[in-house]
Scaffold this motif. Structure first.
Motif, PDB file in Angstrom:
ATOM      1  N   LYS B 218       0.940  -1.275   0.058  1.00 57.23           N
ATOM      2  CA  LYS B 218      -0.104   0.214  -0.074  1.00 57.23           C
ATOM      3  C   LYS B 218       0.799   1.257  -0.088  1.00 57.23           C
ATOM      4  O   LYS B 218       0.617   2.227  -0.747  1.00 57.23           O
ATOM      5  CB  LYS B 218      -0.814  -0.014   1.054  1.00 57.23           C
ATOM      6  N   LYS B 219       2.085   1.238   0.723  1.00 57.56           N
ATOM      7  CA  LYS B 219       2.575   2.460   0.983  1.00 57.56           C
ATOM      8  C   LYS B 219       4.148   2.473   0.144  1.00 57.56           C
ATOM      9  O   LYS B 219       4.526   3.727   0.236  1.00 57.56           O
ATOM     10  CB  LYS B 219       2.861   2.690   2.477  1.00 57.56           C
ATOM     11  N   CYS B 220       4.649   1.393  -0.032  1.00 55.44           N
ATOM     12  CA  CYS B 220       6.232   1.694  -0.400  1.00 55.44           C
ATOM     13  C   CYS B 220       6.392   1.288  -1.925  1.00 55.44           C
ATOM     14  O   CYS B 220       7.466   1.523  -2.472  1.00 55.44           O
ATOM     15  CB  CYS B 220       6.922   0.769   0.480  1.00 55.44           C
ATOM     16  N   ILE B 221       5.487   0.486  -2.266  1.00 53.84           N
ATOM     17  CA  ILE B 221       5.726  -0.283  -3.651  1.00 53.84           C
ATOM     18  C   ILE B 221       5.851   0.551  -4.901  1.00 53.84           C
ATOM     19  O   ILE B 221       6.435   0.157  -5.586  1.00 53.84           O
ATOM     20  CB  ILE B 221       4.785  -1.430  -3.689  1.00 53.84           C
ATOM     21  N   SER B 222       5.357   1.919  -4.873  1.00 55.60           N
ATOM     22  CA  SER B 222       5.213   2.531  -5.774  1.00 55.60           C
ATOM     23  C   SER B 222       6.825   2.874  -6.114  1.00 55.60           C
ATOM     24  O   SER B 222       6.961   3.294  -7.366  1.00 55.60           O
ATOM     25  CB  SER B 222       4.174   3.953  -5.880  1.00 55.60           C
ATOM     26  N   CYS B 223       7.608   3.061  -5.334  1.00 60.24           N
ATOM     27  CA  CYS B 223       9.013   3.393  -5.638  1.00 60.24           C
ATOM     28  C   CYS B 223       9.900   2.016  -5.479  1.00 60.24           C
ATOM     29  O   CYS B 223      10.706   1.888  -6.216  1.00 60.24           O
ATOM     30  CB  CYS B 223       9.542   4.612  -4.722  1.00 60.24           C
ATOM     31  N   HIS B 224       9.641   1.359  -4.470  1.00 62.78           N
ATOM     32  CA  HIS B 224      10.437   0.173  -4.246  1.00 62.78           C
ATOM     33  C   HIS B 224       9.776  -0.900  -4.947  1.00 62.78           C
ATOM     34  O   HIS B 224       9.199  -1.903  -4.193  1.00 62.78           O
ATOM     35  CB  HIS B 224      10.630  -0.140  -3.001  1.00 62.78           C
ATOM     36  N   THR B 225       9.572  -0.791  -6.382  1.00 61.76           N
ATOM     37  CA  THR B 225       8.917  -1.915  -7.071  1.00 61.76           C
ATOM     38  C   THR B 225       9.484  -3.355  -7.102  1.00 61.76           C
ATOM     39  O   THR B 225      10.669  -3.635  -7.266  1.00 61.76           O
ATOM     40  CB  THR B 225       8.928  -1.337  -8.374  1.00 61.76           C
TER      41      THR B 225
END
Lengths: 245, 355
Positions: B218-225
């Motif tokens: 939810k919170k991290c994956i958009s950058c830490h893909t």
């Protein structure tokens, strides 16, 4: 016996002929014209001497310690036909062996020549190279990958920096900071007899003053990509002219 | 008839001799198989220009751990890229360089480099083969010149043998050194963490790890893909500029004001072993990173939109996220003997340092 000998001789003759034909064929592909280009470094009308004092168009006194640049993608034109020389050269004022470059073409007559001052973007993004493109030659930025296309270093009292040492390292290959410049020179008619050995004058004064005014006092240092580097590149693109005897 | 045969024979012999002399023998090498982990993207490194071989890899490994690559033979690549720290510098915000100097950034952990297009926290280096030249020649790192290292290693007969084995002749030049180093670094693939095992269906998360993974998505994956745990973009996460380092990151490379204070998103793999964190190593532990995100991020002109209002994180979420992040530890990689300094394979250890 006689018939046999005649047949034998005939076969030898055929074989020798065949070998000669093969050899001629091989030699023919190698039968190219050896061309040379001599780069004559100048300051205005004078021949450049390292460490000698000159004056630029802004009345700034300067001397040069180091003057180096890449020449590549040479294209030799004969009327509408052209031939491409896939080689890179690093011209260095301090090393006279680099100031005359040689390559072969199939042309006996050259009407114009074009070349790139610098190293094309493909070689800038293709990893570690060798020969004149080896980063060991000091013409490479290690922290922001890319070749220094040309560098001019020297001393000028107008350079208000340590040791009065001005230093212009020009590089950048990306679209918005491109310093690769293509130079096209047409060969005057009178010279077409001696086109195998071209002489090109390179006037360092243009480095400071041509399309842009690059005063040493305002720009003693250029060590990164960007506007200043591109302006110097616009200037250095005009340094070259065919030397006529 | 015999004359004809003799002439023809001699002609063929001469031609083949010329052909043989002109054609250098390719070295007899053992190809190394580069395995792309299941579900991972294609690597960006072009292996065609530098085919992996056992000989090239071993040469690269020797070079990676060779102290002669620094000016006073005191620092090797492996000095600051330590295997037990996932090839980052253990417990150092920045690393030690030549003659009591210090680097200006935190040594990045090294793995999965075949998928990395640009290198350094500012992305300034555009090819893996060029990357080692920067630390080798930087005056505050190894402070050596390319001429210097070539001269030093040319004197070593072991190297002559190894270059011949890997490249077909004993010639030592910049290109061969860099390509061998790349071969070693390309093999540093980390793909065997608990997370990877769960994804392959070989293991399952315990509850805190699973809850952490859900929060992460939810919170991290958009950058830490996934699966690299970085999208390789450059972002300003609201870290104020350090007044001593004055490092504005990506802007120095692009000359673009909009890139001020942007740094590359690091991978989170092996994060439990690669502290401290941040481009300049200012975060001592994961707790400091979370604290930055939820209470300290600064809203500057280039701060990423995701952190405009910081990032709300509860203590509970931080706990579960930490549990998940620890599943990214790949001990197979951290203890892989192939990557150890030659001669130390049997003493290789992993430090336990859970902050």
């Amino acid at each position: 016996m006689t018939i046999k000998t005649t047949l034998f001789n005939k076969k030898i003759k055929q074989l020798i002929l065949l070998i000669i034909v093969v050899c001629i064929g091989v030699l023919n592909t190698m039968a190219q014209t050896q061309n040379t280009i001599q780069f004559i470094h100048k300051v205005g009308v004078d021949t450049l001497q390292l460490q000698q004092e000159y004056t630029n168009s802004f009345d700034e006194k300067f001397s040069i310690n180091r003057f180096k640049y890449y020449v590549s993608n040479i294209q030799i034109n004969n009327q509408n036909v052209n031939e491409f020389v896939n080689k890179y050269y690093l011209i260095d004022e301090a090393d006279s062996s680099t100031k005359t470059i040689s390559f072969s073409t199939h042309f006996n007559e050259i009407t114009s020549i074009s070349f790139v001052l610098g190293v094309d973007s493909i070689k800038n993004v293709s990893g570690v190279q060798t020969g004149v493109l080896d980063p060991i030659n000091g013409m490479f930025w290690t922290w922001n990958s890319g070749y220094i296309m040309a560098k001019l270093e020297g001393v000028s009292t107008s350079a208000k920096v340590a040791g009065n040492l001005f230093s212009h390292h020009v590089g950048g290959y990306k679209w918005n900071e491109n310093t690769v410049r293509k130079i096209t020179l047409s060969i005057p008619k009178i010279n077409q007899q001696k086109q195998q050995n071209l002489a090109i004058n390179v006037d360092v004064l243009k480095w400071f003053q041509s399309a842009h005014s690059i005063q040493i006092s305002s720009h003693p240092i250029c060590h990164s990509t960007g506007n200043l580097a591109m302006q110097i590149a616009d200037n250095y693109a005009t340094m070259f002219s065919i030397s006529t005897p | 008839m015999r004359l004809i045969t003799t002439i023809l024979f001699l002609f063929i012999v001469v031609v083949s001799c010329i052909a043989w002399v002109n054609h250098a023998k390719p070295p007899k090498t053992t190809p190394l198989n580069f395995i792309i982990p299941k579900g991972w993207p294609q690597p960006v490194y072009d292996f065609k220009n530098n085919p992996l071989t056992k000989e090239g890899f071993e040469l690269g490994r020797k070079l990676f751990y060779d102290y002669r690559l620094s000016k006073d033979s005191s620092i090797s690549c492996g000095s600051c890229h330590q295997q037990f720290a996932a090839f980052a510098t253990y417990d150092h915000n920045v690393s030690h360089g030549y003659n009591n100097s210090q680097t200006t950034r935190n040594a990045p952990a090294l793995f999965n480099l075949a998928w990395t297009k640009n290198f350094m926290a500012d992305g300034g280096i555009n090819h893996l083969d060029l990357q080692p030249i920067a630390p080798i020649t930087a005056p505050n790192e190894m402070a050596e010149s390319l001429e210097g290292i070539i001269k030093k290693i040319q004197r070593d007969t072991a190297y002559k043998r190894m270059f011949t084995k890997a490249f077909g002749s004993s010639l030592i030049n910049t290109q061969r050194i860099m390509k061998a180093l790349s071969q070693f670094m390309l093999m540093l693939v980390s793909s065997n963490s608990k997370y990877d095992k769960v994804m392959r269906g070989e293991a399952s998360f315990i509850l805190p790890e699973q809850l952490g993974y859900d929060i992460f998505k939810k919170k991290c994956i958009s950058c830490h893909t996934e699966p690299m745990f970085t999208d390789y973009s450059y972002r300003n996460i609201g870290m104020p500029v350090d007044p001593y380092l004055n490092d504005y990151g990506r802007m120095a490379i692009t000359n673009n004001k909009e890139d001020s204070l942007k740094f590359r998103v690091p991978s989170l793999r092996n994060i439990a072993y690669s502290a401290p964190y941040g481009h300049d190593g200012r975060f001592f532990s994961l707790t400091n990173v979370f604290e930055h995100y939820r209470s300290k991020a600064i809203d500057g002109p280039t701060t990423d939109s995701l952190f405009k209002h910081k990032m709300p994180l509860s203590n509970f979420e931080i706990g579960q996220l930490t549990a998940f992040l620890y599943t990214l530890t790949d001990t197979t990689f951290l203890k892989d003997k192939r990557f150890a300094e030659p001669g130390t394979e049997n003493t290789i250890s992993t430090f336990i340092h859970i902050h």
